[in-house]
Design a protein around this motif. Structure first.
Motif, PDB file in Angstrom:
ATOM      1  N   SER A 180      -3.902  45.226 -52.008  1.00 17.18           N
ATOM      2  CA  SER A 180      -4.369  44.698 -53.302  1.00 17.18           C
ATOM      3  C   SER A 180      -4.180  45.725 -54.406  1.00 17.18           C
ATOM      4  O   SER A 180      -4.022  45.376 -55.579  1.00 17.18           O
ATOM      5  CB  SER A 180      -5.836  44.282 -53.209  1.00 17.18           C
ATOM      6  OG  SER A 180      -6.648  45.397 -53.176  1.00 17.18           O
ATOM      7  N   ALA A 181      -4.199  47.010 -54.048  1.00 12.41           N
ATOM      8  CA  ALA A 181      -4.020  48.068 -55.055  1.00 12.41           C
ATOM      9  C   ALA A 181      -2.565  48.245 -55.439  1.00 12.41           C
ATOM     10  O   ALA A 181      -2.254  48.955 -56.401  1.00 12.41           O
ATOM     11  CB  ALA A 181      -4.581  49.378 -54.529  1.00 12.41           C
ATOM     12  N   ALA A 182      -1.674  47.592 -54.699  1.00 16.84           N
ATOM     13  CA  ALA A 182      -0.248  47.745 -54.981  1.00 16.84           C
ATOM     14  C   ALA A 182       0.084  47.218 -56.377  1.00 16.84           C
ATOM     15  O   ALA A 182       0.950  47.757 -57.083  1.00 16.84           O
ATOM     16  CB  ALA A 182       0.561  46.995 -53.922  1.00 16.84           C
ATOM     17  N   SER A 183      -0.654  46.153 -56.764  1.00 16.19           N
ATOM     18  CA  SER A 183      -0.399  45.583 -58.100  1.00 16.19           C
ATOM     19  C   SER A 183      -1.018  46.442 -59.205  1.00 16.19           C
ATOM     20  O   SER A 183      -0.559  46.442 -60.324  1.00 16.19           O
ATOM     21  CB  SER A 183      -0.964  44.161 -58.166  1.00 16.19           C
ATOM     22  OG  SER A 183      -2.332  44.203 -57.806  1.00 16.19           O
ATOM     23  N   ASP A 184      -2.098  47.157 -58.857  1.00 16.30           N
ATOM     24  CA  ASP A 184      -2.760  48.020 -59.846  1.00 16.30           C
ATOM     25  C   ASP A 184      -3.023  49.390 -59.225  1.00 16.30           C
ATOM     26  O   ASP A 184      -4.060  49.634 -58.613  1.00 16.30           O
ATOM     27  CB  ASP A 184      -4.082  47.373 -60.281  1.00 16.30           C
ATOM     28  CG  ASP A 184      -4.795  48.204 -61.341  1.00 16.30           C
ATOM     29  OD1 ASP A 184      -4.171  49.147 -61.874  1.00 16.30           O
ATOM     30  OD2 ASP A 184      -5.982  47.911 -61.599  1.00 16.30           O
ATOM     31  N   PRO A 185      -2.065  50.310 -59.362  1.00 18.76           N
ATOM     32  CA  PRO A 185      -2.182  51.618 -58.679  1.00 18.76           C
ATOM     33  C   PRO A 185      -3.354  52.452 -59.157  1.00 18.76           C
ATOM     34  O   PRO A 185      -3.754  53.398 -58.475  1.00 18.76           O
ATOM     35  CB  PRO A 185      -0.859  52.318 -59.003  1.00 18.76           C
ATOM     36  CG  PRO A 185       0.043  51.263 -59.548  1.00 18.76           C
ATOM     37  CD  PRO A 185      -0.819  50.189 -60.122  1.00 18.76           C
ATOM     38  N   THR A 186      -3.946  52.112 -60.319  1.00 21.57           N
ATOM     39  CA  THR A 186      -5.069  52.925 -60.820  1.00 21.57           C
ATOM     40  C   THR A 186      -6.383  52.626 -60.082  1.00 21.57           C
ATOM     41  O   THR A 186      -7.340  53.384 -60.179  1.00 21.57           O
ATOM     42  CB  THR A 186      -5.296  52.669 -62.316  1.00 21.57           C
ATOM     43  OG1 THR A 186      -5.509  51.270 -62.499  1.00 21.57           O
ATOM     44  CG2 THR A 186      -4.114  53.137 -63.147  1.00 21.57           C
ATOM     45  N   THR A 187      -6.453  51.487 -59.390  1.00 23.23           N
ATOM     46  CA  THR A 187      -7.688  51.124 -58.687  1.00 23.23           C
ATOM     47  C   THR A 187      -7.867  52.016 -57.470  1.00 23.23           C
ATOM     48  O   THR A 187      -6.988  52.071 -56.608  1.00 23.23           O
ATOM     49  CB  THR A 187      -7.631  49.644 -58.227  1.00 23.23           C
ATOM     50  OG1 THR A 187      -7.280  48.844 -59.339  1.00 23.23           O
ATOM     51  CG2 THR A 187      -8.965  49.210 -57.646  1.00 23.23           C
ATOM     52  N   PRO A 188      -9.012  52.741 -57.394  1.00 21.94           N
ATOM     53  CA  PRO A 188      -9.243  53.591 -56.204  1.00 21.94           C
ATOM     54  C   PRO A 188      -9.568  52.733 -54.981  1.00 21.94           C
ATOM     55  O   PRO A 188     -10.321  51.764 -55.077  1.00 21.94           O
ATOM     56  CB  PRO A 188     -10.435  54.441 -56.612  1.00 21.94           C
ATOM     57  CG  PRO A 188     -11.117  53.695 -57.690  1.00 21.94           C
ATOM     58  CD  PRO A 188     -10.101  52.835 -58.363  1.00 21.94           C
ATOM     59  N   ILE A 189      -8.966  53.085 -53.852  1.00 21.17           N
ATOM     60  CA  ILE A 189      -9.196  52.260 -52.660  1.00 21.17           C
ATOM     61  C   ILE A 189     -10.374  52.774 -51.824  1.00 21.17           C
ATOM     62  O   ILE A 189     -10.718  52.197 -50.800  1.00 21.17           O
ATOM     63  CB  ILE A 189      -7.917  52.170 -51.782  1.00 21.17           C
ATOM     64  CG1 ILE A 189      -7.408  53.573 -51.423  1.00 21.17           C
ATOM     65  CG2 ILE A 189      -6.864  51.327 -52.443  1.00 21.17           C
ATOM     66  CD1 ILE A 189      -6.253  53.542 -50.446  1.00 21.17           C
ATOM     67  N   GLY A 190     -10.988  53.868 -52.257  1.00 23.12           N
ATOM     68  CA  GLY A 190     -12.166  54.393 -51.529  1.00 23.12           C
ATOM     69  C   GLY A 190     -13.351  53.433 -51.592  1.00 23.12           C
ATOM     70  O   GLY A 190     -14.104  53.303 -50.629  1.00 23.12           O
ATOM     71  N   LYS A 191     -13.487  52.753 -52.741  1.00 22.01           N
ATOM     72  CA  LYS A 191     -14.654  51.882 -52.946  1.00 22.01           C
ATOM     73  C   LYS A 191     -14.734  50.733 -51.930  1.00 22.01           C
ATOM     74  O   LYS A 191     -15.776  50.546 -51.294  1.00 22.01           O
ATOM     75  CB  LYS A 191     -14.588  51.322 -54.372  1.00 22.01           C
ATOM     76  CG  LYS A 191     -15.890  50.786 -54.888  1.00 22.01           C
ATOM     77  CD  LYS A 191     -16.811  51.910 -55.254  1.00 22.01           C
ATOM     78  CE  LYS A 191     -17.866  51.474 -56.239  1.00 22.01           C
ATOM     79  NZ  LYS A 191     -18.721  52.602 -56.609  1.00 22.01           N
ATOM     80  N   PRO A 192     -13.652  49.942 -51.773  1.00 22.95           N
ATOM     81  CA  PRO A 192     -13.748  48.853 -50.788  1.00 22.95           C
ATOM     82  C   PRO A 192     -13.981  49.354 -49.370  1.00 22.95           C
ATOM     83  O   PRO A 192     -14.708  48.720 -48.596  1.00 22.95           O
ATOM     84  CB  PRO A 192     -12.397  48.133 -50.901  1.00 22.95           C
ATOM     85  CG  PRO A 192     -11.518  48.975 -51.723  1.00 22.95           C
ATOM     86  CD  PRO A 192     -12.377  49.896 -52.521  1.00 22.95           C
ATOM     87  N   VAL A 193     -13.405  50.502 -49.026  1.00 22.15           N
ATOM     88  CA  VAL A 193     -13.620  51.064 -47.687  1.00 22.15           C
ATOM     89  C   VAL A 193     -15.100  51.419 -47.523  1.00 22.15           C
ATOM     90  O   VAL A 193     -15.733  51.079 -46.500  1.00 22.15           O
ATOM     91  CB  VAL A 193     -12.726  52.317 -47.471  1.00 22.15           C
ATOM     92  CG1 VAL A 193     -13.132  53.048 -46.174  1.00 22.15           C
ATOM     93  CG2 VAL A 193     -11.270  51.924 -47.410  1.00 22.15           C
TER      94      VAL A 193
END
Lengths: 332, 381
Positions: free
Chosen positions: A70-83
């Motif tokens: 999902s972050a591929a479309s918006d690279p600025t979104t940190p993926i730590g939060k959903p994890v």
């Protein structure tokens, strides 16, 4: 056979010579050792922990890849939060189910094994017995929570998660474990059978976790419909404030909702402890300060823990017998 | 001496059902006390109250001077309790089980290790020290539980049906162990349905029925109380010159004698002549089973002489007696007698003075079963 010698048969409650432990310490140590030994002996505890961590690691990987996609479309979104959110929600669910099941058999199990009377005729205080049993039962739940710490730490590295969030999450997890553990303990002291105690404990656990949000959502929707339908008769500011605070309090009793609201507050850059809401009771009603939902949940859970623990002590008294036992004549 | 157990008006009710009714009981230190009574009599209820596991509805009880309702902690320090149905922690080793209970009494680790070995030796479980409790037989678990009650060297042991469910060997071992505890000076309260075992182990008993203590005290005293008169068994050597009626007449006229009953002694049955000397149904029955020397069953075959050789070959009187004995049965005379020990001594003298050939004189003492049946009157269904 040999006769017991007088010097080895120590006098009860005697104060040991200097350097040795006090009788009170010996009692506490013995009780804790017995309970922990019972919980941790054998391969079961190790196997359960291993599979739990394997499952959690797999779950973390899954969330990671989904977040990455999902972050591929918006690279600025940190993926730590959903994890982080996924892991905490999973652990919270686990605590809700594991804590009552671990404590539901601690007293009823002693009665079923017919060892309760043996314990009760020792000088061990009821407080020590019940507290040691609760501690040993929850120690394993705490171990499961702490064992997942390295996985949570990954979310910190992935970004988007503050250390305070991790601390709050742990605080809520421990408070939940204590609350649902003492609920199980209470039913264990009240009901003779472990299965019955577990069933009742799960029923009680579902009240704040499932029933409360449903009832609250239904109730507030109904209330909102009534209020919006009677424009000529708007509720007074007092009624509005009461509804607002009561609704907030009820919603904060659910650990998932309390955690979610706390995340939303953190996301809107409000304080962790207090936040403000502008015009909650209509335009011109001003700004109000509200306590953070995680504080409401944690404090309420701890107060309820103390209440259920004291109730357990009362129900576990042998001369009271506890609920159904009362009024049963002895065999002869 | 301060009693180790004292109850005053101890009462326990469950709604309309009265499990215990104003129990007044005093047990002195060092006594092995047997609590006997039918099922539902109130034994377990009494024991559970003394063990601080049940609150009495009324009355009070003290153990070692501590009140069971107000000073339960003190009671638990002087008491070792073994319930009738008890469990063990199966996931523990034998030594760990004892170690846990020793720690529960506050004993430091340094003392516990030596104590555990001593206790295991006492109950003969030393070789099972490192085994798991779940692997023990029922008898072994019973002994382990008994060892558990001793970890704090209690003054009083309360054992509720300790022998229930045990095989004969385990029962014998447990009985020996209880006797050993009595010899160690422990006060033991034990309940059981097997009265012969109780008579073997206990020196005092309390008989309880429908929650009421019917009798309590030393066994001998209790047996004497329930007997309205004394029963004396007199053995007479065989003498054909004395008929049953003549013997009865000589005995009946002695002061203090309330009744006389005569029967032949089976060991000296003589076949036809002896049967002729008897009367009534007993003689008829014997004539059916002993048609004559040749037809008598082996265990009832005539013995050569009722007298030992040294007597048979003695004085002329003795020889005449010996000759008469060859044609008559020895007799067992049961005398119902009212009198003290001195009167009993006088009775023996009178019997000899009246020419009765006495070779045996014993007082018949009833057993615990007799006393129990007389006292309880089968009031509990």
């Amino acid at each position: 056979m040999t006769a017991m010698t007088a010097d080895t048969a120590a006098s009860p409650g005697a104060t040991p010579p200097g350097g040795e432990e006090s009788p009170r310490w010996n009692r506490a140590q013995g009780m804790l050792a017995k309970e922990l030994r019972g919980r941790m002996r054998g391969p079961r505890a190790f196997v359960v922990l291993s599979f739990y961590l394997l499952f959690l690691a797999g779950f973390t990987l899954l969330i990671y890849f989904l977040a990455k996609l999902s972050a591929a479309s918006d690279p600025t979104t940190p993926i730590g939060k959903p994890v982080f959110l996924g892991l905490v929600a999973f652990q919270l669910g686990l605590v809700c189910f594991l804590a009552p099941s671990f404590t539901a058999g601690v007293i009823s199990g002693e009665r079923e094994r017919q060892t309760y009377d043996l314990l009760m005729t020792t000088p061990l205080s009821l407080m020590l017995i019940v507290a040691a049993k609760l501690f040993a039962a929850l120690a394993y739940v705490f171990l499961l929570i702490i064992a997942a710490l390295p996985l949570l730490a990954i979310s910190l590295f992935l970004g988007g998660v503050a250390p305070e969030e991790v601390a709050i999450a742990f605080l809520m997890l421990f408070a939940s474990a204590l609350l649902f553990g003492t609920i199980g303990l209470c039913f264990s002291a009240w009901v003779r059978s472990t299965i019955g105690a577990a069933a009742l404990a799960y029923g009680a656990m579902l009240v704040p976790v499932v029933a409360l949000p449903i009832v609250a959502a239904t109730g507030f929707s109904f209330l909102a419909a009534i209020l919006s339908g009677s424009n000529s008769n708007n509720p007074s500011p007092t009624v509005s404030a009461a509804i607002f605070y009561l609704g907030g309090f009820i919603l904060s009793l659910n650990p998932f909702i309390a955690g979610g609201l706390t995340e939303a507050i953190i996301y809107s850059n409000e304080s962790l402890f207090f936040f403000t809401i502008s015009n909650p009771f209509g335009s011109g009603s001003g700004t109000v300060f509200v306590i953070g939902p995680w504080i409401i949940y944690t404090v309420t859970a701890l107060i309820a823990t103390v209440f259920f623990f004291l109730l357990s002590l009362r129900l576990a008294r042998p001369t009271r017998g506890g609920g159904r036992r009362r009024g049963t004549p002895a065999q002869s | 001496m301060t009693p180790i157990v004292e109850t005053r008006g101890l009462t326990k009710s469950y709604g309309p059902f009265q499990a215990l009714e104003a129990l007044n009981l005093t047990i002195e230190p060092g006594v092995v006390f047997g609590f006997i009574g039918p099922n539902g009599a109130g034994k377990t209820t009494s024991m559970r109250i003394l063990a601080t596991l049940l609150e009495p509805t009324a009355g009070e009880a003290w153990v070692g001077g501590y009140s069971v309702t107000r000073e339960s902690r003190g009671v638990r320090q002087v008491l070792g309790y073994m319930p009738d149905n008890f469990g063990v922690y199966d996931n523990m080793k034998v030594w760990e089980y004892l170690d846990f209970f020793a720690s529960a009494y506050g004993l430091p680790r340094s003392r516990r290790l030596g104590l555990i070995d001593d206790l295991l030796a006492l109950v003969d479980l030393s070789e099972k020290r490192d085994g798991y409790v779940e692997a023990l037989s029922r008898g072994m678990k019973q002994r382990l539980c008994l060892a558990r009650t001793l970890v704090h060297d209690p003054q009083l042991l309360i054992l509720d049906e300790p022998a229930s469910g045990l095989d004969p060997r385990a029962r014998v071992e447990l009985r020996a162990l209880l006797r050993q505890l009595g010899a160690l000076g422990k006060t033991v309260i034990v309940s059981s349905h097997i009265l012969t075992e109780m008579a073997d182990i206990c020196d005092h008993v309390g008989i309880i029925e429908r929650g009421r203590l019917l009798a309590s005290g030393p066994i001998e005293e209790l047996l004497r109380q329930v007997q309205t008169s004394r029963s004396v068994l007199v053995r007479l050597i065989a003498d054909a010159r004395l008929g049953d009626e003549a013997v009865a007449e000589r005995v009946r006229t002695i002061p203090g004698v309330l009744g006389v009953e005569i029967e032949p002694l089976a060991a000296t049955l003589r076949g036809a002549p002896a049967v002729v000397a008897m009367e009534g149904t007993r003689a008829r029955a014997l004539s059916q089973i002993i048609p004559g020397e040749a037809g008598a069953p082996p265990h009832l075959q005539p013995v050569p002489s009722a007298l030992p050789p040294e007597i048979a070959g003695g004085s002329a009187t003795d020889q005449r007696l010996a000759a008469a004995a060859s044609a008559a049965p020895a007799r067992l005379v049961r005398i119902d007698f009212d009198g003290d020990d001195y009167r009993l001594y006088q009775l023996l003298g009178e019997l000899l003075t009246r020419g009765l050939p006495v070779y045996g004189f014993t007082e018949e003492v009833g057993d615990l079963e007799d006393a129990f049946m007389r006292i309880t009157r089968g009031m509990v269904a």
